[in-house]
Structures are given as C-alpha cells and as structure tokens.
Design a protein around this motif. Structure first.
Motif, PDB file in Angstrom:
ATOM      1  N   GLY A 407     -18.549  37.287  45.401  1.00 18.88           N
ATOM      2  CA  GLY A 407     -18.459  36.600  44.132  1.00 18.88           C
ATOM      3  C   GLY A 407     -18.037  37.540  43.011  1.00 18.88           C
ATOM      4  O   GLY A 407     -17.845  38.742  43.218  1.00 18.88           O
ATOM      5  N   PRO A 408     -17.886  37.021  41.790  1.00 20.87           N
ATOM      6  CA  PRO A 408     -17.475  37.852  40.665  1.00 20.87           C
ATOM      7  C   PRO A 408     -18.554  38.875  40.297  1.00 20.87           C
ATOM      8  O   PRO A 408     -19.744  38.594  40.420  1.00 20.87           O
ATOM      9  N   LEU A 409     -18.100  40.038  39.860  1.00 23.12           N
ATOM     10  CA  LEU A 409     -19.038  41.079  39.452  1.00 23.12           C
ATOM     11  C   LEU A 409     -19.802  40.621  38.209  1.00 23.12           C
ATOM     12  O   LEU A 409     -19.202  40.216  37.211  1.00 23.12           O
ATOM     13  N   THR A 410     -21.110  40.660  38.260  1.00 23.95           N
ATOM     14  CA  THR A 410     -21.959  40.294  37.129  1.00 23.95           C
ATOM     15  C   THR A 410     -22.957  41.413  36.893  1.00 23.95           C
ATOM     16  O   THR A 410     -23.652  41.832  37.818  1.00 23.95           O
ATOM     17  N   ILE A 411     -23.008  41.879  35.638  1.00 24.50           N
ATOM     18  CA  ILE A 411     -23.893  42.980  35.290  1.00 24.50           C
ATOM     19  C   ILE A 411     -24.878  42.513  34.231  1.00 24.50           C
ATOM     20  O   ILE A 411     -24.492  41.954  33.201  1.00 24.50           O
ATOM     21  N   GLY A 412     -26.154  42.724  34.470  1.00 22.96           N
ATOM     22  CA  GLY A 412     -27.182  42.377  33.503  1.00 22.96           C
ATOM     23  C   GLY A 412     -27.581  43.600  32.700  1.00 22.96           C
ATOM     24  O   GLY A 412     -27.758  44.694  33.242  1.00 22.96           O
ATOM     25  N   ALA A 413     -27.704  43.439  31.396  1.00 28.79           N
ATOM     26  CA  ALA A 413     -28.133  44.524  30.504  1.00 28.79           C
ATOM     27  C   ALA A 413     -29.352  44.044  29.728  1.00 28.79           C
ATOM     28  O   ALA A 413     -29.360  42.927  29.209  1.00 28.79           O
ATOM     29  N   GLU A 414     -30.381  44.880  29.673  1.00 31.89           N
ATOM     30  CA  GLU A 414     -31.574  44.544  28.910  1.00 31.89           C
ATOM     31  C   GLU A 414     -31.997  45.746  28.077  1.00 31.89           C
ATOM     32  O   GLU A 414     -31.929  46.888  28.542  1.00 31.89           O
ATOM     33  N   ILE A 415     -32.419  45.459  26.844  1.00 29.01           N
ATOM     34  CA  ILE A 415     -32.797  46.526  25.918  1.00 29.01           C
ATOM     35  C   ILE A 415     -34.305  46.489  25.704  1.00 29.01           C
ATOM     36  O   ILE A 415     -34.885  45.438  25.421  1.00 29.01           O
ATOM     37  N   PHE A 416     -34.942  47.658  25.852  1.00 28.00           N
ATOM     38  CA  PHE A 416     -36.379  47.806  25.628  1.00 28.00           C
ATOM     39  C   PHE A 416     -36.607  48.765  24.470  1.00 28.00           C
ATOM     40  O   PHE A 416     -35.791  49.653  24.221  1.00 28.00           O
ATOM     41  N   GLU A 417     -37.727  48.596  23.787  1.00 25.39           N
ATOM     42  CA  GLU A 417     -38.075  49.502  22.702  1.00 25.39           C
ATOM     43  C   GLU A 417     -39.002  50.588  23.227  1.00 25.39           C
ATOM     44  O   GLU A 417     -40.056  50.311  23.784  1.00 25.39           O
ATOM     45  N   LEU A 418     -38.574  51.846  23.078  1.00 27.53           N
ATOM     46  CA  LEU A 418     -39.363  52.986  23.496  1.00 27.53           C
ATOM     47  C   LEU A 418     -40.263  53.454  22.358  1.00 27.53           C
ATOM     48  O   LEU A 418     -41.468  53.640  22.518  1.00 27.53           O
ATOM     49  N   THR A 419     -39.671  53.663  21.188  1.00 25.73           N
ATOM     50  CA  THR A 419     -40.377  53.958  19.947  1.00 25.73           C
ATOM     51  C   THR A 419     -39.654  53.171  18.867  1.00 25.73           C
ATOM     52  O   THR A 419     -38.612  52.569  19.132  1.00 25.73           O
ATOM     53  N   PRO A 420     -40.158  53.163  17.626  1.00 26.46           N
ATOM     54  CA  PRO A 420     -39.419  52.465  16.570  1.00 26.46           C
ATOM     55  C   PRO A 420     -37.988  52.977  16.382  1.00 26.46           C
ATOM     56  O   PRO A 420     -37.153  52.272  15.825  1.00 26.46           O
ATOM     57  N   ASN A 421     -37.703  54.196  16.865  1.00 26.29           N
ATOM     58  CA  ASN A 421     -36.377  54.781  16.668  1.00 26.29           C
ATOM     59  C   ASN A 421     -35.581  54.948  17.949  1.00 26.29           C
ATOM     60  O   ASN A 421     -34.442  55.419  17.905  1.00 26.29           O
TER      61      ASN A 421
END
Length: 465
Positions: A407-421
């Motif tokens: 099937g078509p290439l699908t990439i998932g991206a997720e952003i997490f907070e490590l510190t406020p910066n």
C-alpha cells in the motif's frame, strides 16, 4: 513531592517566601522544591498545628500547560481521605500563586528506614498492611497511584505509613475505550512488566505489582529486580526473574510470587491479598469516616471551583476572574508530557521496542521549536513530495499516493512535550514498504527537519535492525 522533614518543626519568619499567609498560616522553613513549586513548613496560628504548604507558581503552570495536572491532583486528593494517605486540607490562591495546605508528616521517607537494612518481619508486615489498606481505598475511589515506591511513602512520628506524591496518578475517567491505560510512567525498578510492554495496562494491577516490589525491599533490604546493566534489569522484570532470600518464610515467598506474577490476569488482587494468611497476621482493619465536603476548600472537583481566593489588595483576583483565566488555559490544547522513564526508553541502547514490540519503524528527535513550527515543517516536507497531510491536535499523518506492495507509504508523526521549552517529535511508519520508508526518511525527513532539531547526541536516530 514529599511533604515531610525529619527535623523538629520550628518556624522562622521574614525570610524569602516566608511570613503570614492569608492571616492564617505562619510560613517557616523550606522543606523541598520541584520544577514549579516549593513546599514550606507552616503553622496554623489559630490551632497551633503544623502543616506543609505547597506553593505553586500559577504563571509557570499556565505556560507549561500543566493546569490539567493541577486539576487532576486536586480532584484525586479530594477523593482519597484515608489515615494512611497524606491529606489535602484546603486549596487557596492569589493572582500569582496556588497554595496546597497539606498534612505535615515529619517522620521522613520509608526509603530512609529501608536504606539502613532489611526490616523485621512484623514491622514490614505492618507497613505492608497499611500500604494495601491505602491502595485498596484509592482503587475503590477510582484512583490509581502508578508510582508507588519507598520514596513516595512517608512515616509519621508514631511510625504510621502515609502514601504521598500523586503526581503520576490517574483516575478511572481517563481509561480509554479498550478499558486500559497507555501512559508510560513509573519508576523503572518498581514498574510492572505490562507497562514496559507498552500494550496497555490495568492501573490497579500495576499498583499491586509495585506493592509487591516494596514488600520484597522491606523484607530483603534490596530490590528483587536489579542489575548494573539497565537492559538486563528490564529483561528480569519482563520475565519475572527474582529469587527470595533464605530468611523468607514459605508463606511470604508464596505471596510474593503471586504479587510479582508477570501475567496481570493471574496476579493477586487487593481483596485476595487481604485474605492471605501471611497478610492477616495481626491485621487490624482501619476504621475511619469520610468527612463532609464542607470541611474541604475544594467542594466541586473542578479547579475553577477548587481554587478559593483568600487574597486582598493588589495581589487579589476575584473568583470569576480566576475561573475565567483557568478555564481559558485549560481549553488550550497542549502536547502530552513525557517523563524521565520515557527518555530512558527512547535512548539508544535502552529502547524496549526490540524486546517487547514486533515490527514498526520509528525515530525520535528533540526540538526547541514550537509545536506550530514543527507541524509547518512537516507540511512543507509533505508538499514537496506531493504527500497528503492529515492533522489532529498534535498528530500528523503524511500519506503518499504511490501504491507499493504494502500500500501507499504512510508516516505518523506525534509531538510530545518534554519541558515547557522542549518537544519530542516521534515518527513512525504506519503503512507501506520498509525500504521505501528508510529511503524517504534519509532523503526527505532527516534533511528537512535538521534545522529544527537539537544537535546530536540529543537527537535519537531511527531504530533500524
């Protein structure tokens, strides 16, 4: 944060952070501090009783997106009024600060007692009985601690146990549709194998496992799963490999094997523990009552109603203003937070995915860029190769149009907070061919994201086997 001190309770005044709070509490010495708070010893000037007051910087928690954590902590501490749990007496606020007025426990951490060596069986059993009584009460009220360890257990001047630090706790309302929790949290040596497996877990059974580790430590004076090589320790936990010392009685050994059962479905439950022969020796059921909510300063469970403003003068803020400010902040979405255990699992050489997960290519990077900037960069990369972009909160999906064998290439991206910066960007192949993913990562993703990412050795390269 432990609200205790082993020294005698004395107060001093007119030093930094000290004085008379709300005309009711004489603030004394600093007991401890965290990233967003400090804990002071204080004396109620009317009753002459000592308390511990946690002072939280409101601006910092608003900026850090931690308002939901404060709301949950208040809600949890309201639910768990028990003789073996550190009590929250009231919550107050000024325009700049939030104050948790809590029970002062001056006997120190249970950890300090264990650090001197193993305990006598009668003493260890008494502590374990009090721990199970408190944990069972929490579970009955829909609260799960998820970070039980001797450092989070305090002792009062009479030697009674007090469970503290509900910072990683969860409530039944947070359970997903599959009936499980998925947050990867806890302290490595005390965490249950199903948490390491990252497949979802029942928090009550995770707490029982941690209680088992604590009981072993109390009786043996050392950890059941321990090794200088952290990966070896993880493998021991996951396989349940431990050995009871010769001074353990057969009854205790049998109980520990049921507590430290790697299959959560077969692990002993709190009611079963309370019926266990070893546990029941000398056990006296705790008799107590739930006080009327009027005795709380937090009558409704929501922080908008929980934070009661006793301030006056230029620092003051009306209740409607405070509620409006907190509601606005709470409505602003924030990335999920990561803890130190997450970072351990992310580190090269310490990744647990090879041990407990089948397949699934993934890579992680640390960035000081804002969430919108990271998402914009992902969109820019996708546009350059004609990939479709789907967004929801802090998740982005990049979908190719070319049909491959898988099937078509699908990439998932997720952003997490490590510190406020700092943020962590996790990229994972969700569909498509692995070779195509590797090529796309090296050709498009890595070069495109390089300007946003912190330099090595902070960045965490793809786990390619």
């Amino acid at each position: 944060m432990a609200t205790n001190s082993s020294s005698s309770p004395t107060t001093t005044t007119r030093k930094e952070g000290q004085g008379l709070l709300m005309g009711r509490y004489e603030i004394g010495k600093l007991l401890g501090h965290g990233s967003f708070s400090k804990v002071y010893l204080a004396r109620n000037v009317k009753t002459n009783e000592f308390v511990a007051i946690k002072v939280i910087d409101k601006e910092q928690i608003l900026k850090g997106g931690l308002i939901s954590h404060i709301k949950r902590e208040i809600s949890i501490l309201r639910r768990v009024r028990h003789p073996n749990i550190v009590q929250l007496f009231e919550v107050m606020a000024t325009k700049a600060k939030i104050f948790f007025v809590m029970e002062y426990v001056k006997g120190g951490e249970l950890f300090n007692k264990v650090a001197k060596g193993r305990l006598k069986e009668e003493i260890a059993r008494n502590y374990f009985q009090q721990l199970i009584s408190a944990v069972g009460f929490c579970h009955a009220r829909g609260v799960f601690h998820r970070d039980l360890k001797p450092e989070n257990i305090l002792l009062d001047e009479d030697g009674n146990l007090k469970v503290s630090d509900f910072g990683l706790s969860a409530i039944s309302d947070q359970i997903r549709g599959d009936g499980l929790f998925h947050t990867f949290c806890g302290t490595p040596a005390y965490v249950a194998p199903e948490v390491l497996g990252r497949k979802g877990y029942e928090a009550a059974k995770v707490d029982v496992w941690s209680c088992g580790v604590i009981l072993f430590v109390l009786m043996a004076g050392y950890l059941p799963f321990n090794d200088q090589n952290v990966m070896v320790m993880y493998k021991k936990i996951y396989k349940g490999e431990f050995r009871c010392p010769r001074w353990f009685t057969p009854e205790l050994t049998r109980l520990l094997k049921r507590l430290l059962q790697t299959n959560p479905e077969k692990r002993i439950t709190i009611p079963e523990i309370m019926e266990n022969r070893w546990f029941k020796k000398g056990f006296q059921d705790v008799k107590f009552y739930l006080e009327d909510d009027k005795l709380y300063s937090v009558p409704h469970g929501e922080i908008e109603a929980d934070v009661i403003d006793y301030s006056s003068g230029s620092e003051s803020q009306t209740i409607p203003e405070a509620r409006k400010q907190l509601r606005v902040s709470a409505s602003m979405p924030r990335p999920a937070s990561l803890n130190a255990f997450d970072l351990i699992s992310f580190s090269p050489g310490c990744s647990l995915s090879g041990l407990f997960e089948d397949g699934g290519e993934e890579s992680r990077f640390v960035s000081s860029a804002s969430v919108p900037n990271i998402i914009s960069k992902l969109e820019e990369i996708a546009k350059g190769v004609s990939f479709k972009v789907r967004k929801k909160d802090f998740r982005v999906s990049l979908e190719g149009s070319r049909e491959g064998e898988r099937g078509p290439l699908t990439i998932g991206a997720e952003i997490f907070e490590l510190t406020p910066n700092l943020r962590v960007l996790e990229l994972k192949k969700k569909a498509g061919d692995r070779v195509e993913y590797d090529e796309f990562f090296d050709r498009e993703l890595r070069p495109g994201l390089r300007t946003l990412m912190l330099p090595d050795p902070v960045s965490i390269e793809p786990n390619k086997e």
